[in-house]
Scaffold this motif. Structure first.
Motif, PDB file in Angstrom:
ATOM      1  N   MET B  32       0.839  -1.194   0.000  1.00 51.43           N
ATOM      2  CA  MET B  32       0.000   0.000   0.000  1.00 51.43           C
ATOM      3  C   MET B  32       0.877   1.248   0.000  1.00 51.43           C
ATOM      4  SD  MET B  32      -3.281  -1.020   2.375  1.00 51.43           S
ATOM      5  CE  MET B  32      -4.297   0.314   1.713  1.00 51.43           C
ATOM      6  N   TYR B  33       0.308   2.346  -0.527  1.00 52.56           N
ATOM      7  CA  TYR B  33       1.091   3.558  -0.780  1.00 52.56           C
ATOM      8  C   TYR B  33       0.245   4.791  -0.520  1.00 52.56           C
ATOM      9  CZ  TYR B  33       3.045  -0.096  -3.807  1.00 52.56           C
ATOM     10  OH  TYR B  33       3.515  -1.289  -4.298  1.00 52.56           O
ATOM     11  N   TRP B  34       0.922   5.863  -0.120  1.00 53.72           N
ATOM     12  CA  TRP B  34       0.309   7.185  -0.078  1.00 53.72           C
ATOM     13  C   TRP B  34       1.126   8.117  -0.975  1.00 53.72           C
ATOM     14  CZ3 TRP B  34      -4.207   8.974   1.305  1.00 53.72           C
ATOM     15  CH2 TRP B  34      -4.963   8.305   2.258  1.00 53.72           C
ATOM     16  N   TYR B  35       0.402   8.802  -1.877  1.00 53.89           N
ATOM     17  CA  TYR B  35       1.010   9.787  -2.754  1.00 53.89           C
ATOM     18  C   TYR B  35       0.303  11.119  -2.532  1.00 53.89           C
ATOM     19  CZ  TYR B  35       2.828   5.865  -5.577  1.00 53.89           C
ATOM     20  OH  TYR B  35       3.464   4.732  -6.013  1.00 53.89           O
ATOM     21  N   ARG B  36       0.998  12.190  -2.856  1.00 55.54           N
ATOM     22  CA  ARG B  36       0.356  13.492  -2.941  1.00 55.54           C
ATOM     23  C   ARG B  36       0.565  14.055  -4.338  1.00 55.54           C
ATOM     24  NH1 ARG B  36       2.921  18.118   0.712  1.00 55.54           N
ATOM     25  NH2 ARG B  36       2.029  19.405  -0.932  1.00 55.54           N
ATOM     26  N   GLN B  37      -0.427  14.806  -4.798  1.00 52.94           N
ATOM     27  CA  GLN B  37      -0.347  15.430  -6.122  1.00 52.94           C
ATOM     28  C   GLN B  37      -0.635  16.915  -5.976  1.00 52.94           C
ATOM     29  OE1 GLN B  37      -3.260  14.275  -9.106  1.00 52.94           O
ATOM     30  NE2 GLN B  37      -1.846  14.750 -10.764  1.00 52.94           N
ATOM     31  N   VAL B  60       8.649  12.260   0.056  1.00 57.10           N
ATOM     32  CA  VAL B  60       8.243  13.474   0.780  1.00 57.10           C
ATOM     33  C   VAL B  60       7.522  13.131   2.089  1.00 57.10           C
ATOM     34  CG1 VAL B  60       8.163  15.026  -1.221  1.00 57.10           C
ATOM     35  CG2 VAL B  60       6.179  13.574  -0.711  1.00 57.10           C
ATOM     36  N   PRO B  61       8.196  12.513   3.068  1.00 55.99           N
ATOM     37  CA  PRO B  61       7.511  12.050   4.278  1.00 55.99           C
ATOM     38  C   PRO B  61       7.332  13.102   5.382  1.00 55.99           C
ATOM     39  CG  PRO B  61       9.814  11.440   4.348  1.00 55.99           C
ATOM     40  CD  PRO B  61       9.595  12.129   3.021  1.00 55.99           C
ATOM     41  N   ASN B  62       8.045  14.224   5.291  1.00 54.27           N
ATOM     42  CA  ASN B  62       8.021  15.180   6.395  1.00 54.27           C
ATOM     43  C   ASN B  62       6.630  15.751   6.631  1.00 54.27           C
ATOM     44  OD1 ASN B  62      10.723  14.741   6.682  1.00 54.27           O
ATOM     45  ND2 ASN B  62      11.360  16.647   5.694  1.00 54.27           N
ATOM     46  N   GLY B  63       6.216  15.723   7.899  1.00 52.77           N
ATOM     47  CA  GLY B  63       4.907  16.246   8.279  1.00 52.77           C
ATOM     48  C   GLY B  63       3.808  15.198   8.289  1.00 52.77           C
ATOM     49  N   TYR B  64       4.176  13.953   8.001  1.00 50.56           N
ATOM     50  CA  TYR B  64       3.192  12.869   7.913  1.00 50.56           C
ATOM     51  C   TYR B  64       3.656  11.669   8.733  1.00 50.56           C
ATOM     52  CZ  TYR B  64       2.102  15.496   3.649  1.00 50.56           C
ATOM     53  OH  TYR B  64       1.812  16.489   2.748  1.00 50.56           O
ATOM     54  N   ASN B  65       2.663  10.856   9.141  1.00 51.19           N
ATOM     55  CA  ASN B  65       2.962   9.572   9.764  1.00 51.19           C
ATOM     56  C   ASN B  65       1.959   8.545   9.280  1.00 51.19           C
ATOM     57  OD1 ASN B  65       5.233   9.560  11.672  1.00 51.19           O
ATOM     58  ND2 ASN B  65       4.121  11.269  12.588  1.00 51.19           N
ATOM     59  N   VAL B  66       2.369   7.283   9.288  1.00 53.25           N
ATOM     60  CA  VAL B  66       1.478   6.210   8.873  1.00 53.25           C
ATOM     61  C   VAL B  66       1.595   5.052   9.859  1.00 53.25           C
ATOM     62  CG1 VAL B  66       1.533   6.723   6.387  1.00 53.25           C
ATOM     63  CG2 VAL B  66       3.255   5.198   7.392  1.00 53.25           C
ATOM     64  N   SER B  67       0.621   4.174   9.738  1.00 52.61           N
ATOM     65  CA  SER B  67       0.650   2.911  10.474  1.00 52.61           C
ATOM     66  C   SER B  67      -0.024   1.864   9.614  1.00 52.61           C
ATOM     67  CB  SER B  67      -0.056   3.048  11.829  1.00 52.61           C
ATOM     68  OG  SER B  67      -1.408   3.431  11.636  1.00 52.61           O
ATOM     69  N   ALA B  81      -0.905  20.775  10.602  1.00 54.90           N
ATOM     70  CA  ALA B  81      -1.066  21.055   9.182  1.00 54.90           C
ATOM     71  C   ALA B  81      -0.476  22.417   8.790  1.00 54.90           C
ATOM     72  CB  ALA B  81      -2.541  21.002   8.818  1.00 54.90           C
ATOM     73  N   ALA B  82       0.139  22.425   7.602  1.00 56.45           N
ATOM     74  CA  ALA B  82       0.744  23.633   7.050  1.00 56.45           C
ATOM     75  C   ALA B  82       0.186  23.870   5.645  1.00 56.45           C
ATOM     76  CB  ALA B  82       2.258  23.482   6.990  1.00 56.45           C
ATOM     77  N   PRO B  83       0.178  25.142   5.165  1.00 52.06           N
ATOM     78  CA  PRO B  83      -0.336  25.419   3.814  1.00 52.06           C
ATOM     79  C   PRO B  83       0.363  24.597   2.735  1.00 52.06           C
ATOM     80  CG  PRO B  83      -0.099  27.458   5.040  1.00 52.06           C
ATOM     81  CD  PRO B  83       0.513  26.385   5.895  1.00 52.06           C
ATOM     82  N   SER B  84       1.624  24.235   2.955  1.00 51.60           N
ATOM     83  CA  SER B  84       2.362  23.436   1.969  1.00 51.60           C
ATOM     84  C   SER B  84       1.788  22.023   1.821  1.00 51.60           C
ATOM     85  CB  SER B  84       3.837  23.339   2.365  1.00 51.60           C
ATOM     86  OG  SER B  84       3.967  22.708   3.637  1.00 51.60           O
ATOM     87  N   GLN B  85       0.917  21.626   2.735  1.00 50.28           N
ATOM     88  CA  GLN B  85       0.306  20.305   2.644  1.00 50.28           C
ATOM     89  C   GLN B  85      -1.021  20.324   1.886  1.00 50.28           C
ATOM     90  OE1 GLN B  85       0.638  19.476   6.985  1.00 50.28           O
ATOM     91  NE2 GLN B  85       1.847  17.695   6.385  1.00 50.28           N
ATOM     92  N   THR B  86      -1.394  21.490   1.381  1.00 46.17           N
ATOM     93  CA  THR B  86      -2.545  21.587   0.490  1.00 46.17           C
ATOM     94  C   THR B  86      -2.237  20.786  -0.772  1.00 46.17           C
ATOM     95  OG1 THR B  86      -3.272  23.743   1.319  1.00 46.17           O
ATOM     96  CG2 THR B  86      -3.924  23.146  -0.924  1.00 46.17           C
ATOM     97  N   THR B 109      -8.269  12.305  -1.903  1.00 47.99           N
ATOM     98  CA  THR B 109      -8.803  13.246  -0.906  1.00 47.99           C
ATOM     99  C   THR B 109      -8.213  14.607  -1.211  1.00 47.99           C
ATOM    100  OG1 THR B 109      -9.023  11.614   0.879  1.00 47.99           O
ATOM    101  CG2 THR B 109      -8.794  13.926   1.521  1.00 47.99           C
ATOM    102  N   ARG B 110      -9.091  15.587  -1.406  1.00 48.35           N
ATOM    103  CA  ARG B 110      -8.622  16.946  -1.688  1.00 48.35           C
ATOM    104  C   ARG B 110      -8.555  17.705  -0.379  1.00 48.35           C
ATOM    105  NH1 ARG B 110      -8.158  19.728  -6.384  1.00 48.35           N
ATOM    106  NH2 ARG B 110      -9.218  18.036  -7.491  1.00 48.35           N
ATOM    107  N   LEU B 111      -7.343  18.096   0.014  1.00 50.11           N
ATOM    108  CA  LEU B 111      -7.118  18.765   1.294  1.00 50.11           C
ATOM    109  C   LEU B 111      -6.645  20.191   1.071  1.00 50.11           C
ATOM    110  CD1 LEU B 111      -6.820  18.631   4.425  1.00 50.11           C
ATOM    111  CD2 LEU B 111      -4.446  17.963   4.024  1.00 50.11           C
ATOM    112  N   THR B 112      -7.287  21.117   1.755  1.00 51.06           N
ATOM    113  CA  THR B 112      -6.870  22.518   1.736  1.00 51.06           C
ATOM    114  C   THR B 112      -6.525  22.939   3.150  1.00 51.06           C
ATOM    115  OG1 THR B 112      -8.323  22.980  -0.130  1.00 51.06           O
ATOM    116  CG2 THR B 112      -7.524  24.870   1.129  1.00 51.06           C
ATOM    117  N   VAL B 113      -5.353  23.543   3.317  1.00 50.19           N
ATOM    118  CA  VAL B 113      -4.923  24.044   4.625  1.00 50.19           C
ATOM    119  C   VAL B 113      -4.837  25.557   4.536  1.00 50.19           C
ATOM    120  CG1 VAL B 113      -3.163  23.983   6.432  1.00 50.19           C
ATOM    121  CG2 VAL B 113      -3.603  21.949   5.032  1.00 50.19           C
ATOM    122  N   THR B 114      -5.638  26.246   5.375  1.00 49.63           N
ATOM    123  CA  THR B 114      -5.654  27.720   5.314  1.00 49.63           C
ATOM    124  C   THR B 114      -5.347  28.324   6.678  1.00 49.63           C
ATOM    125  OG1 THR B 114      -8.012  27.824   5.785  1.00 49.63           O
ATOM    126  CG2 THR B 114      -7.374  27.687   3.481  1.00 49.63           C
TER     127      THR B 114
END
Lengths: 116, 114
Positions: B32-37, B60-67, B81-86, B109-114
């Motif tokens: 299994m994988y997590w990607y960001r676009q 690009v793992p910084n700011g994230y954790n998984v299990s 959360a930081a705006p760069s994680q949008t 999942t579309r994530l917006t950080v404001t």
């Protein structure tokens, strides 16, 4: 250095014509795999075609074929007889090695627009 | 089979908040994988897992954790959360058939950080 390079940010093609989307890659691993994915405007990722580094023949899947030139490190996607529904982003991706969990490195994508 | 499911579909976070993106697959895939676009870009690997109890960092793992406590579930945790994680976050799963690891993607999942 970029491992996957797609040099065409956008392409136009007339309906029913063929189009080639370019992809070059960089790896020193003798065992790798190359994938193409389609991402329509709805956002999902759709697998199109796969080419292994040891495959002797170019991969084909329906209207999709992969022009694999190993010495030039290129893996171009050819779409024959374009349809309006082919308008989408297309991503080339590479898997390096056989025992690294199958993780992929993606290119930046090419946006294809099919004109009626 | 539902394939790979992700929740939520959309989320707006304030800076400094935390959240967990859920991912479940019903295909009994080991990988299994997590990607960001990010807008106009290709996907970048955040974390991946080769089986329950085993995870590793991607590009690009910084700011994230998984299990990965089960084969089916692979949640992604955003702390502070930081705006760069949008971004749009995709979960994927695969199995090994010879050397082909065809990845099956969730809807994102579309994530917006404001």
């Amino acid at each position: 250095a970029q491992k996957i390079t797609q040099t065409q940010p956008g392409m136009f093609v007339q309906e029913k014509e063929a189009v080639t989307l370019d992809c070059t890659y960089d790896t020193s691993d003798p065992s790798y795999g190359l994938f193409w994915y389609k991402q329509p405007s709805s956002g999902e990722m759709i697998f199109l075609i796969y080419q292994g580094s040891y495959d002797q023949q170019n991969a084909t899947e329906g209207r999709y074929s992969l022009n694999f030139q190993k010495a030039r490190k290129s893996a171009n996607l050819v779409i024959s007889a374009s349809q309006l529904g082919d308008s989408a982003m297309y991503f080339c991706a590479m898997r390096e090695g056989n025992n690294q969990g199958g993780k992929l490195i993606f290119g930046q994508g090419t946006e294809l627009s099919v004109k009626p | 089979n539902a394939g790979v499911t992700q929740t939520p579909k959309f989320r707006i976070l304030k800076i400094g908040q935390s959240m967990t993106l859920q991912c479940t697959q019903d295909m009994n895939h080991n990988y299994m994988y997590w990607y960001r676009q990010d807008p106009g870009m290709g996907l970048k690997l955040i974390y991946y897992s080769v089986g329950a109890g085993i995870t590793d960092k991607g590009e690009v793992p910084n700011g994230y954790n998984v299990s990965r406590s089960t084969t089916e579930d692979f949640p992604l945790r955003l702390e502070l959360a930081a705006p760069s994680q949008t971004s749009v976050y995709f979960c994927a799963s695969s199995y090994r058939l010879r050397e082909v690891y065809e990845q099956y993607f969730g809807p994102g999942t579309r994530l917006t950080v404001t």
